[in-house]
Design a protein around this motif. Structure first.
Motif, PDB file in Angstrom:
ATOM      1  N   UNK A  36       6.634   8.941 -26.029  1.00 24.68           N
ATOM      2  CA  UNK A  36       6.907   7.583 -25.568  1.00 24.68           C
ATOM      3  C   UNK A  36       5.592   6.845 -25.383  1.00 24.68           C
ATOM      4  N   UNK A  37       5.423   5.756 -26.099  1.00 25.47           N
ATOM      5  CA  UNK A  37       4.212   4.951 -26.015  1.00 25.47           C
ATOM      6  C   UNK A  37       4.432   3.775 -25.060  1.00 25.47           C
ATOM      7  N   UNK A  38       3.362   3.056 -24.766  1.00 26.95           N
ATOM      8  CA  UNK A  38       3.469   1.926 -23.847  1.00 26.95           C
ATOM      9  C   UNK A  38       4.510   0.913 -24.317  1.00 26.95           C
ATOM     10  N   UNK A  39       4.548   0.643 -25.625  1.00 26.49           N
ATOM     11  CA  UNK A  39       5.541  -0.305 -26.139  1.00 26.49           C
ATOM     12  C   UNK A  39       6.964   0.178 -25.871  1.00 26.49           C
ATOM     13  N   UNK A  40       7.183   1.480 -25.985  1.00 27.16           N
ATOM     14  CA  UNK A  40       8.511   2.036 -25.691  1.00 27.16           C
ATOM     15  C   UNK A  40       8.861   1.845 -24.216  1.00 27.16           C
ATOM     16  N   UNK A  41       7.890   2.074 -23.347  1.00 29.86           N
ATOM     17  CA  UNK A  41       8.126   1.920 -21.909  1.00 29.86           C
ATOM     18  C   UNK A  41       8.374   0.458 -21.551  1.00 29.86           C
ATOM     19  N   UNK A  42       7.677  -0.450 -22.214  1.00 30.17           N
ATOM     20  CA  UNK A  42       7.898  -1.880 -21.971  1.00 30.17           C
ATOM     21  C   UNK A  42       9.307  -2.289 -22.396  1.00 30.17           C
ATOM     22  N   UNK A  43       9.792  -1.713 -23.490  1.00 26.17           N
ATOM     23  CA  UNK A  43      11.175  -1.995 -23.906  1.00 26.17           C
ATOM     24  C   UNK A  43      12.173  -1.469 -22.880  1.00 26.17           C
ATOM     25  N   UNK A  51      17.446   1.875 -12.601  1.00 21.14           N
ATOM     26  CA  UNK A  51      17.086   3.282 -12.458  1.00 21.14           C
ATOM     27  C   UNK A  51      16.091   3.707 -13.532  1.00 21.14           C
ATOM     28  N   UNK A  52      16.276   3.219 -14.766  1.00 18.60           N
ATOM     29  CA  UNK A  52      15.308   3.495 -15.830  1.00 18.60           C
ATOM     30  C   UNK A  52      13.948   2.887 -15.481  1.00 18.60           C
ATOM     31  N   UNK A  53      13.964   1.668 -14.972  1.00 23.31           N
ATOM     32  CA  UNK A  53      12.714   1.000 -14.638  1.00 23.31           C
ATOM     33  C   UNK A  53      11.960   1.743 -13.536  1.00 23.31           C
ATOM     34  N   UNK A  54      12.692   2.244 -12.558  1.00 25.36           N
ATOM     35  CA  UNK A  54      12.070   3.024 -11.488  1.00 25.36           C
ATOM     36  C   UNK A  54      11.421   4.274 -12.063  1.00 25.36           C
ATOM     37  N   UNK A  55      12.118   4.942 -12.989  1.00 25.76           N
ATOM     38  CA  UNK A  55      11.557   6.158 -13.574  1.00 25.76           C
ATOM     39  C   UNK A  55      10.311   5.860 -14.395  1.00 25.76           C
ATOM     40  N   UNK A  56      10.294   4.715 -15.080  1.00 20.21           N
ATOM     41  CA  UNK A  56       9.085   4.296 -15.794  1.00 20.21           C
ATOM     42  C   UNK A  56       7.935   4.122 -14.809  1.00 20.21           C
TER      43      UNK A  56
END
Length: 376
Positions: free
Chosen positions: A115-122, A130-135
């Motif tokens: 997972x790259x930064x662009x993937x995490x931004x998406x 909940x996904x955002x918290x895990x990021x």
């Protein structure tokens, strides 16, 4: 005597006709979850072995992804745990698992090197809170992703970021977090301990934390006593001014509180009743009903009703089970009864991603936390 030539898994995978993919998927769907799991692990092993010998064929990656997409939830969850830390899986498959429901996505978001930064931004832009918290909790989170979290301004996600001591948070973004902590008490303790806190920002944070955190800041930084005294004086003056301001008023609080308590004790207090109370012009009943159903402090509900944004009220309504689609109508009714409050300057300040009731209640309490020292 003929020689037996062993099968080459790479060439064998390349020879898989894509026209047969649908038949393979149909067969997989008819299998039990345990058979699906074994099939997926077999494909995973084949993919890993071909990747070790060079580049894995695209056809095999397509089959791997398609089988995963059609698998049962428990099978996807098991596979996500298996692939969470590997570097050989198809990147598209890892991105798919990271966007799956949170119980499946969590280990992948937390650890996958693919997972790259662009993937995490998406994920921040498109997935659940909940996904955002895990990021935000991901170890060694990059500066660009941390900056995006601060810019988005979600209280719960920012609090998760503040607890992530390995996150690379730029000075400007960290300064924004410190400023946010003035009104968001949950940020203060983790910011006090974060390695990105420097002496300048520590002096700013010192102004609005409680005595225990002031001691922690003093122990960590050799701050100028005169500077600290000035910070305390500023904080004290602001607290006095806040206490001098009249509390927002709602008419007939005591009778409304008694009515709501009686309905709640009888099991007759429902979200639909709150809507009916508004239609009947009973704003006080609505406020006490929200507090009872959400187990909120009535002072927090009043503050939400008098706010300069409708966001806290939206969170409270979500927490007690009111349909988010009905919120614009409900907000209009409240503003008619409450001199135009809560303010809704751009008519969209309250529009937030989907939240569960528990998550919305947690965020509401964070937003409404008292800003004095006693709340820390």
């Amino acid at each position: 005597m003929s020689t037996v030539v062993p099968l080459d898994p790479v060439n064998q995978a390349r020879d898989i006709p894509l026209s047969g993919l649908n038949q393979l998927l149909d067969l997989a769907r008819k299998r039990s979850p345990e058979d699906q799991r074994r099939l997926l692990l077999g494909v995973a092993g084949l993919y890993e072995s071909t990747k070790a010998q060079g580049s894995a064929p695209d056809a095999l990656a397509d089959i791997f992804i398609a089988l995963t997409r059609s698998a049962e939830r428990d099978v996807r969850q098991s596979l996500a745990k298996q692939l969470a830390r590997v570097d050989w899986a198809p990147a598209a498959l890892v991105r798919m698992l990271a966007a799956d429901e949170i119980q499946i996505a969590r280990p992948v978001i937390a650890a996958s090197p693919l997972l790259l930064d662009d993937d995490l931004l998406h994920l921040l832009a498109d997935c659940s809170i909940e996904h955002q918290i895990q990021v935000a909790l991901r170890p060694d989170l990059g500066a660009a992703v941390a900056r995006a979290i601060v810019e988005r301004g979600d209280p719960t996600v920012m609090t998760a970021l503040a607890t992530n001591r390995s996150a690379r948070i730029e000075t400007a973004a960290f300064a924004d977090l410190v400023d946010q902590s003035r009104h968001l008490a949950a940020l203060r303790a983790p910011l006090t301990r974060h390695p990105a806190l420097d002496e300048t920002l520590a002096a700013r944070l010192y102004q609005w934390v409680g005595e225990a955190l002031r001691q922690a800041i003093s122990d960590r930084f050799a701050l100028d006593p005169v500077r600290l005294a000035q910070a305390i004086e500023v904080a004290t003056d602001e607290a006095r001014r806040a206490q001098a301001e009249p509390a927002p008023s709602l008419a007939a609080e005591d009778p409304d509180a008694r009515l709501v308590a009686k309905l709640h004790a009888a099991g007759q207090l429902r979200p639909a009743y709150l809507i009916r109370a508004l239609r009947e012009g009973k704003l006080g009943v609505f406020a006490h009903g929200m507090a009872a159903l959400g187990r909120f402090d009535i002072a927090h509900v009043r503050r939400a009703l008098q706010g300069d944004t409708a966001r806290p009220l939206f969170l409270a309504c979500t927490a007690v089970g009111l349909d988010r689609a009905a919120f614009p109508t409900l907000l209009a009714e409240i503003r008619k009864l409450n001199k135009g409050f809560p303010a809704d300057p751009d008519a969209s300040a309250w529009r937030l991603a989907e939240r569960s009731a528990d998550q919305a209640a947690y965020e509401f309490r964070l937003l409404m936390a008292e800003v004095d020292a006693a709340s820390v």
